[in-house]
Design a protein around this motif. Structure first.
Motif, short mmCIF file in Angstrom:
data_model
loop_
_atom_site.label_atom_id
_atom_site.label_comp_id
_atom_site.label_asym_id
_atom_site.label_seq_id
_atom_site.Cartn_x
_atom_site.Cartn_y
_atom_site.Cartn_z
N ASP A 242 0.84 -1.20 0.00
CA ASP A 242 0.00 0.00 0.00
C ASP A 242 0.87 1.24 0.00
O ASP A 242 2.10 1.15 0.17
CB ASP A 242 -0.98 0.01 1.17
N THR A 244 0.57 5.99 0.32
CA THR A 244 -0.25 7.15 0.72
C THR A 244 -0.57 8.00 -0.50
O THR A 244 0.31 8.24 -1.35
CB THR A 244 0.50 7.99 1.76
N PRO A 255 -5.81 4.78 1.73
CA PRO A 255 -4.52 4.49 1.09
C PRO A 255 -4.70 3.93 -0.31
O PRO A 255 -5.79 3.50 -0.71
CB PRO A 255 -3.90 3.46 2.03
N LYS A 257 -4.36 0.93 -2.18
CA LYS A 257 -4.25 -0.49 -1.85
C LYS A 257 -3.71 -1.25 -3.06
O LYS A 257 -4.35 -1.34 -4.10
CB LYS A 257 -5.61 -1.05 -1.45
N ASN A 297 3.46 2.40 5.80
CA ASN A 297 3.07 1.75 4.53
C ASN A 297 3.95 0.54 4.24
O ASN A 297 5.12 0.48 4.68
CB ASN A 297 3.19 2.73 3.36
N CYS A 299 5.47 -0.85 1.07
CA CYS A 299 5.63 -0.26 -0.27
C CYS A 299 6.41 -1.12 -1.25
O CYS A 299 6.96 -0.60 -2.23
CB CYS A 299 6.34 1.09 -0.13
#
Length: 314
Positions: A242, A244, A255, A257, A297, A299
């Motif tokens: 996920d 931002t 967020p 997703k 997150n 990422c």
């Protein structure tokens, strides 16, 4: 006094049946040569079945003799209508109620069946024409009432089942951008060694799995202020990720997703390409959209494309 002595002038000698008795026969009584034993009677001998024409009594109509009947079902050749005899009254035939007098020798005419038949055909034809018009009208109404939105478009189906296909071609009226055109920050860079990216030349953004890494898209040419759907193409190594989302400087509570919708095996980036979406609001003209890896997150993902769809599609 004995029979026959006083001549034929005595009453007993007038007995027409005297010849039947012995004393009458002794006096010369003879059977009659005419009819029925009466003196001076007229001969009534005639053919069997023939009847004489009776004399017309005073004040009575003249009745014709009865002719022999013909064969059953055949007209009697000897029959003549009573009105044809002299002195009989002429009769007229009255038409039956409800029947007019037509041609053909004054015969009564039945109901106008030809007119009734024409009327029935006209009614049936009118019903058939009405049904045909209704059916044609129903088809037109159906076509006119069809809702184009009832057929899912490419963008609508994409949001419910994310895949690796891009809708950039179908949404050409809105801006679309490849990874290499995005503004990179925080250590993010581009690469093309992993197969399956949809961006031009297979180029994608990598190095995103670090806090502070980001891609920024300055969107120009937004036609109207309002609701839009932001699509993001990405690839994950068989696990969810996920990021931002920030629009025009304001971070979104939802967020980005990036789940393993492709069901790729862990570590297989090439099989993990798919897409996701977020609902955003943009202003008419120019807007800034940022996707970043912030604290909290997960990422671990590669990014290849970003595009917009008008309204919040469901």
């Amino acid at each position: 006094m004995t029979p026959g002595n006083n001549g034929a002038s005595t009453p007993e000698d007038d007995d027409p049946f005297g010849y039947l008795y012995a004393d009458g026969q002794a006096n010369g009584a003879q059977p009659p040569s005419g009819g029925y034993g009466y003196p001076n009677s007229v001969s009534r001998v005639r053919t069997v079945g023939e009847r004489p024409y009776a004399q017309q009594a005073y004040g009575q109509p003249n009745v014709p003799p009865q002719q022999p009947q013909g064969t059953y079902g055949r007209p009697n050749a000897h029959y003549a209508a009573p009105e044809t005899f002299p002195g009989s009254a002429q009769t007229t035939q009255s038409p039956m109620p409800g029947h007019g007098s037509g041609g053909g020798g004054g015969r009564g005419r039945g109901p106008n069946t030809k007119g009734l038949l024409i009327g029935a055909i006209a009614v049936v034809a009118a019903v058939v024409i009405g049904i045909g018009v209704a059916m044609l009208g129903g088809d037109d109404d159906k076509q006119a009432g069809e809702d184009p939105a009832a057929t899912p478009s490419t963008s609508q189906s994409a949001e419910s089942t994310p895949s690796g296909e891009s809708s950039a071609d179908t949404e050409a009226e809105l801006p679309t951008i490849d990874a290499k055109a995005l503004q990179l920050g925080g250590g993010a860079t581009t690469a093309s060694d992993i197969q399956g990216a949809k961006a031009d030349g297979g180029v994608y953004v990598t190095g995103f799995n670090a806090v502070g890494a980001s891609v920024t898209w300055t969107v120009n040419g937004i036609p109207d202020s309002g609701k839009y759907t932001l699509y993001v193409g990405y690839g994950v190594p068989g696990k969810d990720a996920d990021a931002t989302l920030t629009v025009n400087g304001t971070a979104s509570s939802a967020p980005v997703k990036m789940k393993n919708y492709a069901n790729a095996a862990e570590g297989d980036y090439a099989k993990g390409w798919t897409r996701t979406y977020n609902y955003i609001e943009l202003n008419k003209g120019t807007n800034t959209v940022k996707i970043s890896c912030e604290q909290g997150n997960q990422c671990d993902a590669n990014l290849d494309q970003v595009w917009l769809v008008k309204d919040w599609v469901e």
